[in-house]
Design a protein around this motif. Sequence first.
Motif, PDB file in Angstrom:
ATOM      1  N   GLY A 284       0.794  -1.226   0.000  1.00  0.00           N
ATOM      2  CA  GLY A 284       0.000   0.000   0.000  1.00  0.00           C
ATOM      3  C   GLY A 284       0.822   1.270   0.000  1.00  0.00           C
ATOM      4  N   GLU A 285       2.025   1.254  -0.607  1.00  0.00           N
ATOM      5  CA  GLU A 285       2.786   2.494  -0.739  1.00  0.00           C
ATOM      6  C   GLU A 285       3.152   2.682  -2.198  1.00  0.00           C
ATOM      7  OE1 GLU A 285       6.029   2.567   2.030  1.00  0.00           O
ATOM      8  OE2 GLU A 285       4.680   2.812   3.722  1.00  0.00           O
ATOM      9  N   SER A 286       3.129   3.916  -2.662  1.00  0.00           N
ATOM     10  CA  SER A 286       3.330   4.183  -4.087  1.00  0.00           C
ATOM     11  C   SER A 286       4.792   3.948  -4.479  1.00  0.00           C
ATOM     12  CB  SER A 286       2.947   5.621  -4.396  1.00  0.00           C
ATOM     13  OG  SER A 286       3.876   6.487  -3.799  1.00  0.00           O
ATOM     14  N   ALA A 287       4.994   3.757  -5.796  1.00  0.00           N
ATOM     15  CA  ALA A 287       6.352   3.520  -6.307  1.00  0.00           C
ATOM     16  C   ALA A 287       7.253   4.719  -6.025  1.00  0.00           C
ATOM     17  CB  ALA A 287       6.302   3.233  -7.806  1.00  0.00           C
ATOM     18  N   THR A 288       6.699   5.940  -6.123  1.00  0.00           N
ATOM     19  CA  THR A 288       7.525   7.127  -5.858  1.00  0.00           C
ATOM     20  C   THR A 288       7.967   7.150  -4.403  1.00  0.00           C
ATOM     21  OG1 THR A 288       5.397   8.165  -6.300  1.00  0.00           O
ATOM     22  CG2 THR A 288       7.326   9.193  -7.301  1.00  0.00           C
ATOM     23  N   LYS A 289       7.055   6.801  -3.474  1.00  0.00           N
ATOM     24  CA  LYS A 289       7.430   6.833  -2.068  1.00  0.00           C
ATOM     25  C   LYS A 289       8.540   5.815  -1.799  1.00  0.00           C
ATOM     26  CE  LYS A 289       6.019   7.054   2.688  1.00  0.00           C
ATOM     27  NZ  LYS A 289       5.039   6.747   3.711  1.00  0.00           N
ATOM     28  N   LYS A 290       8.420   4.630  -2.413  1.00  0.00           N
ATOM     29  CA  LYS A 290       9.461   3.611  -2.232  1.00  0.00           C
ATOM     30  C   LYS A 290      10.789   4.099  -2.779  1.00  0.00           C
ATOM     31  CE  LYS A 290       6.273  -0.176  -2.655  1.00  0.00           C
ATOM     32  NZ  LYS A 290       5.809  -1.287  -3.465  1.00  0.00           N
ATOM     33  N   ALA A 291      10.738   4.720  -3.978  1.00  0.00           N
ATOM     34  CA  ALA A 291      11.971   5.171  -4.625  1.00  0.00           C
ATOM     35  C   ALA A 291      12.642   6.283  -3.815  1.00  0.00           C
ATOM     36  CB  ALA A 291      11.685   5.655  -6.039  1.00  0.00           C
ATOM     37  N   THR A 292      11.828   7.243  -3.308  1.00  0.00           N
ATOM     38  CA  THR A 292      12.439   8.333  -2.535  1.00  0.00           C
ATOM     39  C   THR A 292      13.010   7.796  -1.221  1.00  0.00           C
ATOM     40  OG1 THR A 292      10.183   8.884  -1.886  1.00  0.00           O
ATOM     41  CG2 THR A 292      11.252  10.391  -3.394  1.00  0.00           C
TER      42      THR A 292
ATOM     43  N   THR B 134      -2.537   8.158   7.013  1.00  0.00           N
ATOM     44  CA  THR B 134      -1.140   8.434   7.337  1.00  0.00           C
ATOM     45  C   THR B 134      -0.978   9.916   7.677  1.00  0.00           C
ATOM     46  OG1 THR B 134       1.127   8.451   6.540  1.00  0.00           O
ATOM     47  CG2 THR B 134      -0.588   8.722   4.886  1.00  0.00           C
ATOM     48  N   LYS B 135      -0.044  10.218   8.589  1.00  0.00           N
ATOM     49  CA  LYS B 135       0.175  11.600   9.003  1.00  0.00           C
ATOM     50  C   LYS B 135       1.299  12.228   8.201  1.00  0.00           C
ATOM     51  CE  LYS B 135      -2.789  10.566  12.209  1.00  0.00           C
ATOM     52  NZ  LYS B 135      -3.322   9.234  11.967  1.00  0.00           N
ATOM     53  N   TRP B 136       1.832  11.499   7.226  1.00  0.00           N
ATOM     54  CA  TRP B 136       2.983  12.014   6.487  1.00  0.00           C
ATOM     55  C   TRP B 136       2.569  12.623   5.162  1.00  0.00           C
ATOM     56  CZ3 TRP B 136       7.527  12.511   8.682  1.00  0.00           C
ATOM     57  CH2 TRP B 136       7.813  11.728   9.799  1.00  0.00           C
ATOM     58  N   ASN B 137       3.317  13.609   4.732  1.00  0.00           N
ATOM     59  CA  ASN B 137       3.191  14.110   3.375  1.00  0.00           C
ATOM     60  C   ASN B 137       4.606  14.450   2.911  1.00  0.00           C
ATOM     61  OD1 ASN B 137       3.931  16.694   4.363  1.00  0.00           O
ATOM     62  ND2 ASN B 137       1.815  17.015   4.993  1.00  0.00           N
ATOM     63  N   TYR B 138       4.750  14.826   1.641  1.00  0.00           N
ATOM     64  CA  TYR B 138       6.107  15.008   1.128  1.00  0.00           C
ATOM     65  C   TYR B 138       6.839  16.162   1.802  1.00  0.00           C
ATOM     66  CZ  TYR B 138       5.874  11.249  -2.159  1.00  0.00           C
ATOM     67  OH  TYR B 138       5.809   9.998  -2.686  1.00  0.00           O
TER      68      TYR B 138
END
Length: 313
Positions: A128-136, A206-210
């Motif tokens: 349940g996490e996006s590819a961009t989040k994994k990559a960053t 989730t409480k996180w954002n970029y």
Amino acid sequence: MPMPSVDIIVPVFNEQEVLPLFQERIQAVMQSCDVDWRVIFVDDGSSDESREVMRQIHDADGRFGFVALSRNFGKEYALTAGLDHASADAAVVIDVDLQDPPELIPDMIAAWHSGYDVVYATRKVRHGESATKKATANLFYRAINAMSKIDIPKDTGDYRLMSKKAYTAVNKLRERNRFMKGLFAWVGFKQKQLLFEREPRAAGQTKWNYGKLWRFALDGITSFSYVPLRFATWIGMTVAIFAFFYGAVIIAKTLILGNDVPGYPSLMVVILFLGGIQLTALGIIGEYLGRMFDESKQRPIYLVEEYQPPTDS
Ligand code: UDP
Ligand code: MG
């Protein structure tokens, strides 16, 4: 012989839906463990009914207590407050949203009994996490490990068990910019890795954002590395060396061929380029300076509004 005791530290920020689910799961899991356990929720300034839910849980089962902070300080500070209130032979740090499966705690306790001081959980898969989040995230771990001497395990959150020796050591680090993963790694001790599959959140958001993640990454890097500062030195020196030779070429050319006033575009390029580099370098210095400012004010790391200790039933 008395049973070993374990304090379970749980940061909570607006989690009214998951708190009861968490309570059930923990009770079920800990039943099978031969330890004296207590839960310390840390209410990180929730604005929903989380505090009331905690109170109900405490009234129903005295092994659950809570520390409520005076406002939202952020997860790193909530963890710090929780660990400051721990007193057991070991402390487990776990998220309340059940993304960290409590079923891993018995394995952690087993590893602790076999002599490890820190048992941390590394995820095999991120559901349940996006590819961009994994990559960053990947990029961040590579950057921080390349830039600092400490070794932060990849794909590892805060979920871990620490012996009293280890968490007391962490509690001695009173810096204001608290990058907990870095502090956990910094103290060392005998560490063991367990693998698990990270679940999606049981409920809530989730409480996180970029934006938050970017600040988190900067906190991590500036707390544990001088490399960005050195980077400014290296670029500055490289540019200066180029400029020196280029200057020599211009002087020679002027002496031999005379001066015919060209060069406006190249001047502009050099000025803008250097201006950009100088501002970047100033920004980097500013990141460190701001953190030194935070340190020098010597404010408390967090403030407690209410403490309801577990009453061991
Ligand atoms: N949390 C907190 N203070 C905050 C943000 C989050 O105590 O300001 C807690 C939150 O309640 C949860 C844990 O930190 O128990 C992890 O937060 P979240 O699930 O939002 O992060 P993610 O799992 O998405 O990285
Ligand atoms: Mg989560």
